[in-house]
Design an enzyme around this catalytic site. Structure first.
Site, PDB file in Angstrom:
ATOM      1  N   LYS A   1       0.199   8.629   4.592  1.00 55.96           N
ATOM      2  CA  LYS A   1       1.331   7.713   4.760  1.00 55.96           C
ATOM      3  C   LYS A   1       2.457   8.381   5.553  1.00 55.96           C
ATOM      4  CE  LYS A   1       1.852   7.238   0.227  1.00 55.96           C
ATOM      5  NZ  LYS A   1       2.379   7.088  -1.147  1.00 55.96           N
TER       6      LYS A   1
ATOM      7  N   CYS B   1       7.974   8.058  -6.950  1.00 57.22           N
ATOM      8  CA  CYS B   1       8.270   6.788  -6.280  1.00 57.22           C
ATOM      9  C   CYS B   1       9.717   6.317  -6.423  1.00 57.22           C
ATOM     10  CB  CYS B   1       7.318   5.710  -6.775  1.00 57.22           C
ATOM     11  SG  CYS B   1       5.599   6.076  -6.369  1.00 57.22           S
TER      12      CYS B   1
ATOM     13  N   CYS C   1       0.471   0.443 -12.555  1.00 55.05           N
ATOM     14  CA  CYS C   1       0.180   1.580 -11.687  1.00 55.05           C
ATOM     15  C   CYS C   1      -0.982   2.409 -12.232  1.00 55.05           C
ATOM     16  CB  CYS C   1       1.411   2.469 -11.529  1.00 55.05           C
ATOM     17  SG  CYS C   1       1.034   3.876 -10.470  1.00 55.05           S
TER      18      CYS C   1
ATOM     19  N   CYS D   1       4.998   9.534 -13.134  1.00 51.29           N
ATOM     20  CA  CYS D   1       4.137  10.649 -12.713  1.00 51.29           C
ATOM     21  C   CYS D   1       4.842  11.404 -11.601  1.00 51.29           C
ATOM     22  CB  CYS D   1       2.759  10.129 -12.274  1.00 51.29           C
ATOM     23  SG  CYS D   1       2.674   9.624 -10.550  1.00 51.29           S
TER      24      CYS D   1
ATOM     25  N   CYS E   1      10.466   3.884 -11.371  1.00 47.07           N
ATOM     26  CA  CYS E   1       9.294   3.335 -10.682  1.00 47.07           C
ATOM     27  C   CYS E   1       8.621   2.318 -11.604  1.00 47.07           C
ATOM     28  CB  CYS E   1       8.324   4.454 -10.331  1.00 47.07           C
ATOM     29  SG  CYS E   1       7.463   5.103 -11.769  1.00 47.07           S
TER      30      CYS E   1
ATOM     31  N   ARG F   1       5.251   3.147   7.290  1.00 41.80           N
ATOM     32  CA  ARG F   1       5.484   2.130   6.248  1.00 41.80           C
ATOM     33  C   ARG F   1       6.778   1.350   6.500  1.00 41.80           C
ATOM     34  NH1 ARG F   1       3.099   3.475   1.259  1.00 41.80           N
ATOM     35  NH2 ARG F   1       1.084   4.448   1.601  1.00 41.80           N
TER      36      ARG F   1
ATOM     37  N   ARG G   1       2.519  -5.814  -1.361  1.00 41.66           N
ATOM     38  CA  ARG G   1       3.846  -5.342  -0.944  1.00 41.66           C
ATOM     39  C   ARG G   1       4.172  -6.002   0.399  1.00 41.66           C
ATOM     40  NH1 ARG G   1       3.895   0.969  -0.946  1.00 41.66           N
ATOM     41  NH2 ARG G   1       3.878   0.738  -3.202  1.00 41.66           N
TER      42      ARG G   1
ATOM     43  N   LYS H   1       6.755   7.708   6.536  1.00 41.91           N
ATOM     44  CA  LYS H   1       7.905   6.869   6.170  1.00 41.91           C
ATOM     45  C   LYS H   1       9.119   7.177   7.044  1.00 41.91           C
ATOM     46  CE  LYS H   1       6.329   6.430   1.437  1.00 41.91           C
ATOM     47  NZ  LYS H   1       6.598   6.677   0.008  1.00 41.91           N
TER      48      LYS H   1
HETATM   49 FE1  SRM Z   1       4.950   5.125  -4.394  1.00 44.51          FE
HETATM   50  C1  SRM Z   1       1.639   5.606  -4.860  1.00 44.51           C
HETATM   51  C2  SRM Z   1       4.836   2.329  -6.221  1.00 44.51           C
HETATM   52  C3  SRM Z   1       8.026   4.350  -3.269  1.00 44.51           C
HETATM   53  C4  SRM Z   1       5.387   8.379  -3.417  1.00 44.51           C
HETATM   54  N1  SRM Z   1       3.469   4.116  -5.319  1.00 44.51           N
HETATM   55  C5  SRM Z   1       2.146   4.455  -5.357  1.00 44.51           C
HETATM   56  C6  SRM Z   1       1.303   3.335  -5.990  1.00 44.51           C
HETATM   57  C7  SRM Z   1       0.849   2.430  -4.889  1.00 44.51           C
HETATM   58  C8  SRM Z   1       0.142   3.803  -6.893  1.00 44.51           C
HETATM   59  C9  SRM Z   1      -1.220   3.954  -6.273  1.00 44.51           C
HETATM   60  O1  SRM Z   1      -1.372   4.614  -5.220  1.00 44.51           O
HETATM   61  O2  SRM Z   1      -2.168   3.447  -6.861  1.00 44.51           O
HETATM   62  C10 SRM Z   1       2.399   2.673  -6.859  1.00 44.51           C
HETATM   63  C11 SRM Z   1       2.178   1.211  -7.213  1.00 44.51           C
HETATM   64  C12 SRM Z   1       2.782   0.903  -8.560  1.00 44.51           C
HETATM   65  C13 SRM Z   1       2.824  -0.538  -8.872  1.00 44.51           C
HETATM   66  O3  SRM Z   1       2.108  -0.957  -9.825  1.00 44.51           O
HETATM   67  O4  SRM Z   1       3.544  -1.285  -8.232  1.00 44.51           O
HETATM   68  C14 SRM Z   1       3.645   3.031  -6.084  1.00 44.51           C
HETATM   69  N2  SRM Z   1       6.132   3.569  -4.598  1.00 44.51           N
HETATM   70  C15 SRM Z   1       5.958   2.540  -5.469  1.00 44.51           C
HETATM   71  C16 SRM Z   1       7.184   1.668  -5.549  1.00 44.51           C
HETATM   72  C17 SRM Z   1       6.871   0.197  -5.778  1.00 44.51           C
HETATM   73  C18 SRM Z   1       8.107   2.216  -6.653  1.00 44.51           C
HETATM   74  C19 SRM Z   1       9.176   1.286  -7.163  1.00 44.51           C
HETATM   75  O5  SRM Z   1       9.250   1.176  -8.361  1.00 44.51           O
HETATM   76  O6  SRM Z   1       9.930   0.719  -6.366  1.00 44.51           O
HETATM   77  C20 SRM Z   1       7.833   1.999  -4.196  1.00 44.51           C
HETATM   78  C21 SRM Z   1       7.368   1.095  -3.094  1.00 44.51           C
HETATM   79  C22 SRM Z   1       8.015   1.433  -1.806  1.00 44.51           C
HETATM   80  C23 SRM Z   1       7.766   0.462  -0.691  1.00 44.51           C
HETATM   81  O7  SRM Z   1       8.289  -0.630  -0.760  1.00 44.51           O
HETATM   82  O8  SRM Z   1       7.071   0.839   0.268  1.00 44.51           O
HETATM   83  C24 SRM Z   1       7.312   3.408  -3.971  1.00 44.51           C
HETATM   84  N3  SRM Z   1       6.406   6.156  -3.428  1.00 44.51           N
HETATM   85  C25 SRM Z   1       7.651   5.674  -3.159  1.00 44.51           C
HETATM   86  C26 SRM Z   1       8.523   6.751  -2.795  1.00 44.51           C
HETATM   87  C27 SRM Z   1      10.002   6.639  -2.470  1.00 44.51           C
HETATM   88  C28 SRM Z   1      10.259   6.373  -1.025  1.00 44.51           C
HETATM   89  O9  SRM Z   1       9.329   6.229  -0.224  1.00 44.51           O
HETATM   90  O10 SRM Z   1      11.425   6.306  -0.649  1.00 44.51           O
HETATM   91  C29 SRM Z   1       7.776   7.919  -2.859  1.00 44.51           C
HETATM   92  C30 SRM Z   1       8.290   9.360  -2.647  1.00 44.51           C
HETATM   93  C31 SRM Z   1       8.559   9.673  -1.231  1.00 44.51           C
HETATM   94  C32 SRM Z   1       7.328  10.175  -0.558  1.00 44.51           C
HETATM   95  O11 SRM Z   1       6.503   9.365  -0.131  1.00 44.51           O
HETATM   96  O12 SRM Z   1       7.163  11.389  -0.484  1.00 44.51           O
HETATM   97  C33 SRM Z   1       6.434   7.524  -3.245  1.00 44.51           C
HETATM   98  N4  SRM Z   1       3.697   6.715  -4.120  1.00 44.51           N
HETATM   99  C34 SRM Z   1       4.084   7.966  -3.768  1.00 44.51           C
HETATM  100  C35 SRM Z   1       2.947   8.841  -3.818  1.00 44.51           C
HETATM  101  C36 SRM Z   1       2.932  10.356  -3.502  1.00 44.51           C
HETATM  102  C37 SRM Z   1       2.762  10.618  -2.050  1.00 44.51           C
HETATM  103  C38 SRM Z   1       2.615  12.077  -1.744  1.00 44.51           C
HETATM  104  O13 SRM Z   1       2.946  12.479  -0.633  1.00 44.51           O
HETATM  105  O14 SRM Z   1       2.153  12.835  -2.577  1.00 44.51           O
HETATM  106  C39 SRM Z   1       1.848   8.049  -4.244  1.00 44.51           C
HETATM  107  C40 SRM Z   1       0.396   8.505  -4.464  1.00 44.51           C
HETATM  108  C41 SRM Z   1      -0.363   8.681  -3.192  1.00 44.51           C
HETATM  109  O15 SRM Z   1       0.068   8.344  -2.096  1.00 44.51           O
HETATM  110  O16 SRM Z   1      -1.468   9.216  -3.317  1.00 44.51           O
HETATM  111  C42 SRM Z   1       2.361   6.728  -4.431  1.00 44.51           C
HETATM  112 FE1  SF4 Z   2       2.966   5.066 -10.253  1.00 47.20          FE
HETATM  113 FE2  SF4 Z   2       3.647   7.604 -10.270  1.00 47.20          FE
HETATM  114 FE3  SF4 Z   2       4.618   6.001  -8.394  1.00 47.20          FE
HETATM  115 FE4  SF4 Z   2       5.469   5.738 -10.845  1.00 47.20          FE
HETATM  116  S1  SF4 Z   2       5.741   7.565  -9.563  1.00 47.20           S
HETATM  117  S2  SF4 Z   2       4.791   4.056  -9.519  1.00 47.20           S
HETATM  118  S3  SF4 Z   2       3.687   6.221 -12.041  1.00 47.20           S
HETATM  119  S4  SF4 Z   2       2.508   6.554  -8.629  1.00 47.20           S
END
Ligand code: SRM
Ligand code: SF4
Length: 570
Positions: free
Chosen positions: A211, A481, A438, A477, A432, A148, A79, A213
């Site tokens: 994390k 995201c 993922c 899930c 997502c 981030r 990323r 943000k």
């Molecule tokens: Fe996310 C984890 C993709 C925005 C909440 N996110 C992941 C991972 C890295 C999976 C992993 O940990 O193994 C995913 C990678 C998938 C892949 O194959 O690319 C992933 N998140 C993404 C992206 C690429 C989604 C997309 O389709 O665009 C976004 C990348 C953002 C960036 O450029 O930095 C992305 N993730 C978000 C958002 C939205 C936002 O930030 O505006 C959220 C919800 C907001 C938040 O953080 O509360 C989000 N991602 C999570 C979480 C849950 C965090 C939590 O507090 O519970 C995880 C899992 C974790 O951290 O354990 C996670």
């Molecule tokens: Fe992966 Fe869940 Fe984030 Fe979708 S919402 S990219 S399935 S961690």
């Protein structure tokens, strides 16, 4: 023997990994040299996240490889760090080439305004990072327990205020970067820092509990979903000038199905500050979380839980004391939309920008949809830059009058000028990544969005609603995201072809949605939604959004999620 319930809980495993890592180095250098596997150790894979890298495997191939007794098809996701989502045409060309030569070959725009590469084999990571570096790009702190990628409205040249907000976002992004040279040593072969000299003055040796943000926003657009951010800055305009910011804290969306102790939460408003205090207040928020966030349980470690447990007044007092800044009463801020601007728009500096819809932010070449080629051709002649949006789209910005017809011609040649004529449901949809990359996905997301839209669009059309903006977001899930809990229609994966359906969020991002059905197949989701959509077409009040209608007329009154958090008293 009775266990002592007052004994301190053990730290989460990641805390020990960080503590022993010598500021994020671990044993990565040795691990990268091991060619006997495409993977790296579990501990090191936690550390690479701070360098913007995730170890993944192709889940489509998992079962077959297992049967054959072979190793999983490991690769890395990288990323890019891109505050406010700005990339020059030269950088675009480098990223496009790298995707083709060293990665999947598609490029993926994320919901936080940056690029992701997928499918980078272990031996290709270093050359990819080094080539990015030559183009002045890096992936430092794009993931991990740090601040981030900082979000900001994508077109600063629209007005002087937007430019100022963008500069404040960049300044905070730089200020909150980790100071360790680990990234430079491991990926760029910089000389090793002699032991013990290096410090991490703001984060300390174990960084944050989780994390963190940040998003900046300029009303009336809430494009960055500011209430979902750990830290938010809402620009307050007075007399057309930037007076300062309302600061928000404690937003976050991730949760786990069936675990009531985890939940999405909208941010609280702490109060008003003037622009020169952005960094010092940000630092106070971040260090309060550093010192008081829960380091024993990663499911309870985000800032939202610190605030939920200790109260917003306690938090505000901490921030005021640490920063020396007293918050003024929050000022009026009114949000109307989260939608990206599509098509051509004029800017204050005489240039134009073109907002191009890209479904799920996936840039690839497909029959009838040659997005990658078209954007490459534009990058080859473009003299402005590209801006990635919070809804996974791109704007081609800083276009001069002379350049405009050339860019129009490229879009028309590839049929992409028609992309923006799609239904407003599609233009507002996000998903997502989910499968196959993922590791946490429970169901499909990006790969089923076209099918879902294909089923829903005719229903919206038959209700006469194709031109109405409705937000639809799908995730594989409950981590959220694509920010599904802020969508008027949110689908959250539970299991293969099983989704929890959420309805009733406010279109402008100020109210979370609520659970409408816990587990439906995609087809049953559409059956569930059809009568609701048809009723909305007939029964809605003047100006009533789809989410507001569901909140009023469809959902039972017992809310499971709350709306925008409290305003701390001044
Ligand atoms: Fe996310 C984890 C993709 C925005 C909440 N996110 C992941 C991972 C890295 C999976 C992993 O940990 O193994 C995913 C990678 C998938 C892949 O194959 O690319 C992933 N998140 C993404 C992206 C690429 C989604 C997309 O389709 O665009 C976004 C990348 C953002 C960036 O450029 O930095 C992305 N993730 C978000 C958002 C939205 C936002 O930030 O505006 C959220 C919800 C907001 C938040 O953080 O509360 C989000 N991602 C999570 C979480 C849950 C965090 C939590 O507090 O519970 C995880 C899992 C974790 O951290 O354990 C996670
Ligand atoms: Fe992966 Fe869940 Fe984030 Fe979708 S919402 S990219 S399935 S961690």
């Amino acid at each position: 023997m009775n266990s002592d319930s007052s004994a301190p809980k053990p730290l989460a495993a990641n805390e020990n990994i960080k503590a022993a890592s010598h500021l994020l180095r671990g044993t990565l250098v040795a691990d990268l040299q091991d060619t006997s596997t495409g993977a790296i150790s579990e501990d090191n894979s936690q550390l690479t996240k701070f360098h913007g890298l995730y170890l993944q495997d192709d889940r489509d191939l998992r079962n077959a490889l297992k049967k054959e007794g072979k190793e999983k098809a490991f690769s890395f996701m990288l990323r890019v760090r891109l505050p406010g989502g700005v990339a020059s045409p030269a950088q675009w060309l480098v990223l496009d080439t790298l995707a083709g030569e060293l990665a999947s070959p598609s490029l993926r725009l994320t919901t936080r305004q940056t690029f992701q590469f997928h499918g980078i084999l272990k031996g290709n990571v270093k050359p990819l990072v080094q080539t990015m570096h030559q183009a002045l790009l890096d992936s430092i702190a794009a993931c991990g327990d740090v601040n981030r990628n900082v979000m900001a409205p994508p077109n600063p040249e629209q007005s002087a205020v937007l430019a100022q907000v963008y500069n404040d976002a960049r300044s905070w992004s730089e200020f909150a970067l980790p100071k360790t040279r680990a990234y430079h040593e491991i990926w760029l072969d910089d000389e090793l820092v002699a032991g013990g000299e290096e410090q991490e003055p703001m984060y300390g040796p174990t960084y944050l509990p989780r994390k963190f943000k940040t998003g900046f926003v300029v009303p009336p657009s809430n494009d960055v979903d500011v209430f979902s951010q750990d830290l938010g800055y809402i620009a307050i305009l007075e007399g057309g000038k930037l007076a300062g910011y309302n600061v928000t804290v404690g937003g976050g969306l991730g949760m786990s199905h069936g675990n009531a102790e985890t939940f999405p939460r909208l941010a609280d408003v702490l109060g008003f500050i003037t622009p020169e205090h952005v960094n010092v207040v940000g630092q106070a928020v971040l260090t309060t979380q550093r010192d008081h966030g829960d380091r024993t349980n990663r499911k309870h470690a985000r800032l939202k839980y610190t605030i939920e447990d200790r109260g917003i007044e306690w938090f505000k007092a901490q921030v005021e004391e640490r920063s020396g800044v007293k918050f003024g009463p929050a000022r009026a801020a009114h949000f109307t939309t989260i939608e990206d601007p599509h098509g051509w728009h004029e800017c204050a500096d005489g240039t134009s920008f073109y907002g191009l819809h890209i479904l799920s932010g996936r840039i690839k070449d497909e029959a009838g949809w040659p997005m990658k080629t078209a954007l490459r051709e534009i990058a080859e002649i473009h003299t402005g830059d590209f801006r990635l949006t919070p809804s996974q789209n791109v704007t081609i910005s800083g276009v001069t009058a002379e350049q405009k017809p050339k860019i129009e011609a490229i879009l028309a040649k590839h049929g992409l000028h028609k992309e923006n004529e799609r239904s407003r449901l599609r233009l507002n949809a996000m998903s997502c990544v989910a499968l196959p990359t993922c590791g946490l996905a429970l169901s499909e997301s990006e790969r089923i969005l076209p099918k879902l839209l294909g089923m829903l669009e005719p229903i919206f059309a038959s209700a006469g609603l194709s031109g109405d903006a409705v937000s639809l977001r799908v995730t594989g899930c409950p981590n959220g995201c694509a920010r599904p809990y802020l969508a008027e229609i949110g689908l959250v994966g539970r299991a293969p072809n099983k989704y929890a359906l959420y309805l009733g969020a406010k279109y402008n991002g100020e109210r979370l949605n609520r659970l409408a059905a816990p587990s439906l197949t995609l087809e049953d989701t559409v059956k569930h939604l059809e009568p609701v959509i048809l009723r909305y077409g007939k029964e809605r009040h003047a100006g009533e959004g789809f989410g507001d209608f569901c909140d009023r007329a469809i959902l039972p009154a017992d809310a499971t999620f709350h709306s925008v958090g409290t305003v701390a008293t001044a």
